[in-house]
Design a protein around this motif. Structure first.
Motif, PDB file in Angstrom:
ATOM      1  N   UNK A 162       0.800  -1.391  -0.037  1.00  0.00           N
ATOM      2  CA  UNK A 162      -0.010   0.026  -0.106  1.00  0.00           C
ATOM      3  C   UNK A 162       0.926   1.374  -0.028  1.00  0.00           C
ATOM      4  N   UNK A 163       2.065   1.131   0.391  1.00  0.00           N
ATOM      5  CA  UNK A 163       2.993   2.273   0.209  1.00  0.00           C
ATOM      6  C   UNK A 163       4.186   2.180   1.050  1.00  0.00           C
ATOM      7  N   UNK A 164       4.865   3.201   1.227  1.00  0.00           N
ATOM      8  CA  UNK A 164       6.283   3.161   1.869  1.00  0.00           C
ATOM      9  C   UNK A 164       6.264   2.982   3.388  1.00  0.00           C
ATOM     10  N   UNK A 165       5.039   3.288   3.800  1.00  0.00           N
ATOM     11  CA  UNK A 165       4.977   3.449   5.480  1.00  0.00           C
ATOM     12  C   UNK A 165       3.568   2.860   6.044  1.00  0.00           C
ATOM     13  N   UNK A 166       3.661   2.851   7.076  1.00  0.00           N
ATOM     14  CA  UNK A 166       2.239   2.387   7.784  1.00  0.00           C
ATOM     15  C   UNK A 166       1.194   3.482   7.331  1.00  0.00           C
ATOM     16  N   UNK A 167       0.216   2.853   6.762  1.00  0.00           N
ATOM     17  CA  UNK A 167      -0.947   3.610   6.412  1.00  0.00           C
ATOM     18  C   UNK A 167      -1.617   4.510   7.393  1.00  0.00           C
ATOM     19  N   UNK A 168      -1.964   3.775   8.551  1.00  0.00           N
ATOM     20  CA  UNK A 168      -2.401   4.748   9.730  1.00  0.00           C
ATOM     21  C   UNK A 168      -1.608   5.710  10.155  1.00  0.00           C
ATOM     22  N   UNK A 169      -0.410   5.415  10.451  1.00  0.00           N
ATOM     23  CA  UNK A 169       0.618   6.231  10.899  1.00  0.00           C
ATOM     24  C   UNK A 169       0.817   7.319  10.132  1.00  0.00           C
ATOM     25  N   UNK A 170       1.131   7.144   8.946  1.00  0.00           N
ATOM     26  CA  UNK A 170       1.094   8.383   8.040  1.00  0.00           C
ATOM     27  C   UNK A 170       0.002   9.429   7.884  1.00  0.00           C
ATOM     28  N   UNK A 171      -1.138   8.608   7.950  1.00  0.00           N
ATOM     29  CA  UNK A 171      -2.656   9.516   8.101  1.00  0.00           C
ATOM     30  C   UNK A 171      -2.374  10.426   9.205  1.00  0.00           C
ATOM     31  N   UNK A 172      -2.149   9.863  10.321  1.00  0.00           N
ATOM     32  CA  UNK A 172      -2.225  10.540  11.446  1.00  0.00           C
ATOM     33  C   UNK A 172      -0.979  11.260  12.035  1.00  0.00           C
ATOM     34  N   UNK A 173       0.140  11.172  11.152  1.00  0.00           N
ATOM     35  CA  UNK A 173       1.238  11.908  11.788  1.00  0.00           C
ATOM     36  C   UNK A 173       2.168  11.193  12.705  1.00  0.00           C
ATOM     37  N   UNK A 174       1.698   9.712  12.849  1.00  0.00           N
ATOM     38  CA  UNK A 174       2.449   8.832  13.872  1.00  0.00           C
ATOM     39  C   UNK A 174       3.935   8.411  13.485  1.00  0.00           C
ATOM     40  N   UNK A 175       4.468   7.358  14.036  1.00  0.00           N
ATOM     41  CA  UNK A 175       5.624   6.779  13.663  1.00  0.00           C
ATOM     42  C   UNK A 175       5.702   5.158  13.994  1.00  0.00           C
ATOM     43  N   UNK A 176       6.650   4.781  13.670  1.00  0.00           N
ATOM     44  CA  UNK A 176       6.581   3.174  13.572  1.00  0.00           C
ATOM     45  C   UNK A 176       8.363   2.881  13.960  1.00  0.00           C
ATOM     46  N   UNK A 177       8.391   1.445  14.564  1.00  0.00           N
ATOM     47  CA  UNK A 177       9.871   1.228  14.730  1.00  0.00           C
ATOM     48  C   UNK A 177      10.122   0.200  13.509  1.00  0.00           C
ATOM     49  N   UNK A 178       9.279  -0.666  13.219  1.00  0.00           N
ATOM     50  CA  UNK A 178       9.581  -1.544  12.047  1.00  0.00           C
ATOM     51  C   UNK A 178       8.006  -1.688  11.174  1.00  0.00           C
TER      52      UNK A 178
END
Length: 117
Positions: free
Chosen positions: A16-32
């Motif tokens: 679906x993309x290069x990052x977490x769909x929901x984190x990208x939508x909310x301005x969040x971040x991820x570990x892996x």
């Protein structure tokens, strides 16, 4: 099983993309990052604050995810809670190599280790 693959793995579906769909939508971040092997949804891992990959699997009942980290190709079965060897999925098979872990750049707090599970 279709074409020798267990139900829940579709190698033709791109991520679906290069990052977490929901984190990208909310301005969040991820570990892996993890990728759904059925629909391509990219979500954050269970060490991440929001654990979107597991939440996606629980809500959709999609049974397999694959690591979306460079150099990793392992699968996880949510049905058996075991690692699994699966087929090569549609490209790209990981987030961009220049994307930091944790990521994405600019959204990871300085004290990120205090926020992981």
């Amino acid at each position: 099983m279709t074409d020798g693959l267990p139900a829940g793995i579709d190698p033709s579906v791109p991520p679906s993309g290069a990052g977490c769909v929901e984190c990208d939508a909310s301005g969040g971040w991820w570990v892996h990052l993890r990728r759904c092997a059925q629909c391509g949804h990219v979500g954050c891992c269970d060490s991440s604050p929001s654990q979107h990959a597991s939440k996606h699997a629980a809500s959709t009942k999609h049974p397999f995810m694959q690591s979306y980290e460079p150099g990793e190709d392992w699968f996880w079965s949510f049905e058996t809670n075991e690692a699994y060897d699966g087929p090569e999925l549609a490209a790209p098979t990981s987030h961009p190599v220049d994307q930091p872990t944790p990521g994405p750049k600019g959204r990871v707090p300085a004290d990120w280790q205090q926020h992981i599970h």
